[in-house]
Every structure is written in C-alpha cells, then in structure tokens.
Design a protein around this motif. Sequence first.
Motif, PDB file in Angstrom:
ATOM      1  N   TRP A  42      36.093  21.118  20.911  1.00 45.75           N
ATOM      2  CA  TRP A  42      35.128  20.053  21.179  1.00 45.75           C
ATOM      3  C   TRP A  42      33.696  20.552  21.002  1.00 45.75           C
ATOM      4  O   TRP A  42      32.828  19.818  20.525  1.00 45.75           O
ATOM      5  CB  TRP A  42      35.338  19.523  22.606  1.00 45.75           C
ATOM      6  CG  TRP A  42      34.620  18.235  22.853  1.00 45.75           C
ATOM      7  CD1 TRP A  42      33.533  18.031  23.647  1.00 45.75           C
ATOM      8  CD2 TRP A  42      34.922  16.971  22.248  1.00 45.75           C
ATOM      9  NE1 TRP A  42      33.147  16.723  23.591  1.00 45.75           N
ATOM     10  CE2 TRP A  42      33.980  16.051  22.739  1.00 45.75           C
ATOM     11  CE3 TRP A  42      35.898  16.545  21.344  1.00 45.75           C
ATOM     12  CZ2 TRP A  42      33.992  14.714  22.349  1.00 45.75           C
ATOM     13  CZ3 TRP A  42      35.901  15.212  20.956  1.00 45.75           C
ATOM     14  CH2 TRP A  42      34.957  14.330  21.469  1.00 45.75           C
ATOM     15  N   MET A  43      33.449  21.805  21.365  1.00 42.18           N
ATOM     16  CA  MET A  43      32.116  22.380  21.184  1.00 42.18           C
ATOM     17  C   MET A  43      31.758  22.460  19.698  1.00 42.18           C
ATOM     18  O   MET A  43      30.662  22.050  19.281  1.00 42.18           O
ATOM     19  CB  MET A  43      32.063  23.782  21.808  1.00 42.18           C
ATOM     20  CG  MET A  43      30.733  24.507  21.626  1.00 42.18           C
ATOM     21  SD  MET A  43      30.746  26.143  22.386  1.00 42.18           S
ATOM     22  CE  MET A  43      31.906  26.998  21.294  1.00 42.18           C
ATOM     23  N   VAL A  44      32.686  22.981  18.888  1.00 42.58           N
ATOM     24  CA  VAL A  44      32.419  23.122  17.458  1.00 42.58           C
ATOM     25  C   VAL A  44      32.297  21.756  16.793  1.00 42.58           C
ATOM     26  O   VAL A  44      31.399  21.515  15.964  1.00 42.58           O
ATOM     27  CB  VAL A  44      33.538  23.963  16.786  1.00 42.58           C
ATOM     28  CG1 VAL A  44      33.322  24.022  15.280  1.00 42.58           C
ATOM     29  CG2 VAL A  44      33.579  25.364  17.370  1.00 42.58           C
ATOM     30  N   ALA A  45      33.194  20.815  17.156  1.00 43.55           N
ATOM     31  CA  ALA A  45      33.160  19.482  16.543  1.00 43.55           C
ATOM     32  C   ALA A  45      31.844  18.766  16.869  1.00 43.55           C
ATOM     33  O   ALA A  45      31.232  18.155  15.989  1.00 43.55           O
ATOM     34  CB  ALA A  45      34.354  18.654  17.026  1.00 43.55           C
ATOM     35  N   THR A  46      31.398  18.845  18.111  1.00 43.47           N
ATOM     36  CA  THR A  46      30.146  18.189  18.496  1.00 43.47           C
ATOM     37  C   THR A  46      28.954  18.820  17.787  1.00 43.47           C
ATOM     38  O   THR A  46      27.992  18.127  17.425  1.00 43.47           O
ATOM     39  CB  THR A  46      29.955  18.278  20.017  1.00 43.47           C
ATOM     40  OG1 THR A  46      31.099  17.733  20.673  1.00 43.47           O
ATOM     41  CG2 THR A  46      28.712  17.516  20.462  1.00 43.47           C
ATOM     42  N   SER A  47      29.020  20.147  17.568  1.00 49.08           N
ATOM     43  CA  SER A  47      27.899  20.828  16.903  1.00 49.08           C
ATOM     44  C   SER A  47      27.750  20.387  15.454  1.00 49.08           C
ATOM     45  O   SER A  47      26.699  20.592  14.848  1.00 49.08           O
ATOM     46  CB  SER A  47      28.101  22.343  16.967  1.00 49.08           C
ATOM     47  OG  SER A  47      29.157  22.752  16.105  1.00 49.08           O
ATOM     48  N   THR A 253      18.653  16.616  27.053  1.00 50.14           N
ATOM     49  CA  THR A 253      19.552  17.488  26.322  1.00 50.14           C
ATOM     50  C   THR A 253      19.978  16.867  25.000  1.00 50.14           C
ATOM     51  O   THR A 253      20.443  15.728  24.963  1.00 50.14           O
ATOM     52  CB  THR A 253      20.796  17.778  27.179  1.00 50.14           C
ATOM     53  OG1 THR A 253      20.369  18.369  28.411  1.00 50.14           O
ATOM     54  CG2 THR A 253      21.730  18.733  26.467  1.00 50.14           C
ATOM     55  N   VAL A 254      19.810  17.599  23.897  1.00 56.85           N
ATOM     56  CA  VAL A 254      20.317  17.185  22.587  1.00 56.85           C
ATOM     57  C   VAL A 254      21.642  17.921  22.402  1.00 56.85           C
ATOM     58  O   VAL A 254      21.665  19.097  22.040  1.00 56.85           O
ATOM     59  CB  VAL A 254      19.318  17.546  21.469  1.00 56.85           C
ATOM     60  CG1 VAL A 254      19.846  17.057  20.118  1.00 56.85           C
ATOM     61  CG2 VAL A 254      17.963  16.956  21.770  1.00 56.85           C
ATOM     62  N   TYR A 255      22.734  17.220  22.655  1.00 56.09           N
ATOM     63  CA  TYR A 255      24.011  17.902  22.808  1.00 56.09           C
ATOM     64  C   TYR A 255      24.494  18.557  21.517  1.00 56.09           C
ATOM     65  O   TYR A 255      25.083  19.640  21.563  1.00 56.09           O
ATOM     66  CB  TYR A 255      25.061  16.915  23.334  1.00 56.09           C
ATOM     67  CG  TYR A 255      24.845  16.576  24.788  1.00 56.09           C
ATOM     68  CD1 TYR A 255      25.174  17.496  25.777  1.00 56.09           C
ATOM     69  CD2 TYR A 255      24.302  15.353  25.166  1.00 56.09           C
ATOM     70  CE1 TYR A 255      24.968  17.199  27.118  1.00 56.09           C
ATOM     71  CE2 TYR A 255      24.094  15.053  26.510  1.00 56.09           C
ATOM     72  CZ  TYR A 255      24.426  15.986  27.481  1.00 56.09           C
ATOM     73  OH  TYR A 255      24.207  15.700  28.804  1.00 56.09           O
ATOM     74  N   ASN A 256      24.298  17.909  20.380  1.00 55.88           N
ATOM     75  CA  ASN A 256      24.800  18.537  19.157  1.00 55.88           C
ATOM     76  C   ASN A 256      24.059  19.859  18.862  1.00 55.88           C
ATOM     77  O   ASN A 256      24.661  20.831  18.430  1.00 55.88           O
ATOM     78  CB  ASN A 256      24.715  17.575  17.975  1.00 55.88           C
ATOM     79  CG  ASN A 256      23.317  17.050  17.757  1.00 55.88           C
ATOM     80  OD1 ASN A 256      22.428  17.225  18.604  1.00 55.88           O
ATOM     81  ND2 ASN A 256      23.095  16.382  16.632  1.00 55.88           N
ATOM     82  N   LEU A 264      27.192  29.414  17.977  1.00 60.28           N
ATOM     83  CA  LEU A 264      26.684  30.675  17.426  1.00 60.28           C
ATOM     84  C   LEU A 264      26.763  31.802  18.460  1.00 60.28           C
ATOM     85  O   LEU A 264      27.050  32.958  18.118  1.00 60.28           O
ATOM     86  CB  LEU A 264      25.242  30.496  16.964  1.00 60.28           C
ATOM     87  CG  LEU A 264      25.021  29.642  15.715  1.00 60.28           C
ATOM     88  CD1 LEU A 264      23.542  29.613  15.343  1.00 60.28           C
ATOM     89  CD2 LEU A 264      25.842  30.167  14.538  1.00 60.28           C
ATOM     90  N   ALA A 265      26.512  31.461  19.732  1.00 66.20           N
ATOM     91  CA  ALA A 265      26.567  32.479  20.791  1.00 66.20           C
ATOM     92  C   ALA A 265      27.985  32.982  21.015  1.00 66.20           C
ATOM     93  O   ALA A 265      28.184  34.108  21.490  1.00 66.20           O
ATOM     94  CB  ALA A 265      26.009  31.893  22.089  1.00 66.20           C
ATOM     95  N   THR A 266      28.968  32.169  20.663  1.00 64.44           N
ATOM     96  CA  THR A 266      30.366  32.560  20.842  1.00 64.44           C
ATOM     97  C   THR A 266      30.865  33.449  19.710  1.00 64.44           C
ATOM     98  O   THR A 266      31.786  34.260  19.895  1.00 64.44           O
ATOM     99  CB  THR A 266      31.256  31.294  20.932  1.00 64.44           C
ATOM    100  OG1 THR A 266      30.730  30.439  21.945  1.00 64.44           O
ATOM    101  CG2 THR A 266      32.689  31.638  21.281  1.00 64.44           C
ATOM    102  N   LEU A 267      30.255  33.298  18.520  1.00 68.31           N
ATOM    103  CA  LEU A 267      30.763  33.999  17.336  1.00 68.31           C
ATOM    104  C   LEU A 267      30.830  35.516  17.487  1.00 68.31           C
ATOM    105  O   LEU A 267      31.845  36.129  17.109  1.00 68.31           O
ATOM    106  CB  LEU A 267      29.906  33.636  16.108  1.00 68.31           C
ATOM    107  CG  LEU A 267      30.207  32.285  15.471  1.00 68.31           C
ATOM    108  CD1 LEU A 267      29.295  32.060  14.271  1.00 68.31           C
ATOM    109  CD2 LEU A 267      31.671  32.212  15.043  1.00 68.31           C
TER     110      LEU A 267
END
Length: 290
Positions: A42-47, A253-256, A264-267
């Motif tokens: 969900w994090m990647v899809a929203t980004s 907050t701009v969620y995307n 990027l912080a997870t990569l």
Amino acid sequence: MSVADRISGLFDPDREGVAWERGLRYVGVVLAALFVLVPLYWMVATSLKGSSQIGVFPPALVPSPATIEPYLSAWQTGPWGQWFLNTMLISGGSTVVALAISTPAAYALARFDFPGSNPVYLLFLGLLMIPAQILLIPLYNLLASLGLVDTRVGLILVYSTFFLAFSVFLLHSFMTNLPESLEEAARIGGIPEWKIFIKVILPLVKSGMVATGMLIFVFTWNEFLFALTFLQSEQLYTISVGLQSFQGIHGATVYNQLFAMSTLATLPVVILFALFSDQFIEGIAGLEME
C-alpha cells in the motif's frame, strides 16, 4: 535443538500430528506474511499515484496511471540526500562501535569464569528492560556536558550505548553454542589468547555478528525518539526526523509524496537484507537462547 531445526520441524510431513494442526500453522504463516506485505504494497502503490488519485473513495488498489511525480516533487522539498547520508553514517557508525565493544565482551563472558562475570552478564540482561524514555534526560545532560548535543558523534555514542546490552546478549548466546575443542587445541599449540580470539573465534561467529549488526542497523535506521531529541539542526536530521518534519512543510500531509519518501527510506534496508540474507539466516539459526 537449534532455531532452524525448530522451524523446519513445524512443517515436517513425518512429524506426528493431525492435518488440521499443520494447516493451522500454514494459515498462521500466510497471515503473518500478509500482515507484513500488505502495508508495504500500500505504501509503494500510494507513492505512485498522482494527486488526483489521492483521497478518492474507494481507493484504487493499483495506481492508474502510475507516476513518479510524487518522488520528484517530494525530493525538492528538503535536503533528503543529506538526511540519507546522515542516517547512513549514524547507523553504520553505531553498528560498528557496538559490535567492536560487544564482541570481545560477549566472548569473555561466555568463555571465561572470572570474578563478577555472572553479575556483569545479569547487569546486561537488566539493561535490556530499561525503556528509552527514562534515559532521555540523563543522556541529554551527559551529551551537553561533553558538547556533543546536535552532533552525529553524540548520536552514535547514544545508539552504541543503548544497543550494547542487546548485542552482548545475542553474541553471548551464539558463542555459548560453539564447541570449545578448537580453542583448546589452539591453546595446546601455544597460540596466545588474543590470536585465538581473532583467528579462531571471529571467523566462527561471523554470521552471528552479521545478524546482530543488521538488527542494530535496522533499529538505528528507523529510530526516531533519540534522533528528534538530540539533533536540532535541519542539516543533521536523520530520515525518520526528516519524514516527520516533511508533514509540517506542506501544512497538510501530501500522502503520495510522504509515502514516496517512506519507500525510498525503506530501500537501503531491503537492499541490505538482500545482500546478506544468507548470513543473516545462518546467524539467527545459530542462536540458541538460554
């Protein structure tokens, strides 16, 4: 029995047990995997969603069309490159310092019966139970007296100290499972103790050190409370503090864009586990908790 044997035993077809028991274990594993993977997806899809796709109900499971515009827009809002570099230096430095101190300490506690060894080990176990919030004021006063508040070195010392007991505990458990025959043979051959530690022990505990180091690196990479307290200059922020401040930049907050920077912080952590997954699994399997 090692951790690997226990895990493999759960799915051993020859192991006595009814079918529903094995099925229940598979369901548990699937649920655990979904619990971890769904938030990541969900994090990647929203980004990858454009601004027009944010706030739409019901939300789309797949971004259409997918765009990297949130990444480009968010990257221009702050010194993200500097924050990534700060986090890398602080997490890497903390991991190296903690391992450099805890490895010989764990070896001494596991292999030598000197006066006070048991109380010292119990002291390390007791330190694991102290909440981080209790240490904030004492550590802040200590760093202020040393002139290390708002410095990377100060935060490295804080992390190294905080995770020292954790590292000693894991490495001590790993070393107690090693056979002593190789050390005894080396002593019979007249090899000094410091050479036994470097030439015999360190190669044997390499996987345990990798597993422990990776856990410390991930914890410090994601840590927020200490970083927010001890770092005050924006140029010294870590990623976790940068993400928190990112919400204030836009007022709302701009969620995307927030999820783009979170991705990027997870990569780096994902890449780290991909590179050292074999050593990590071997190290975890070698741990036999006392």
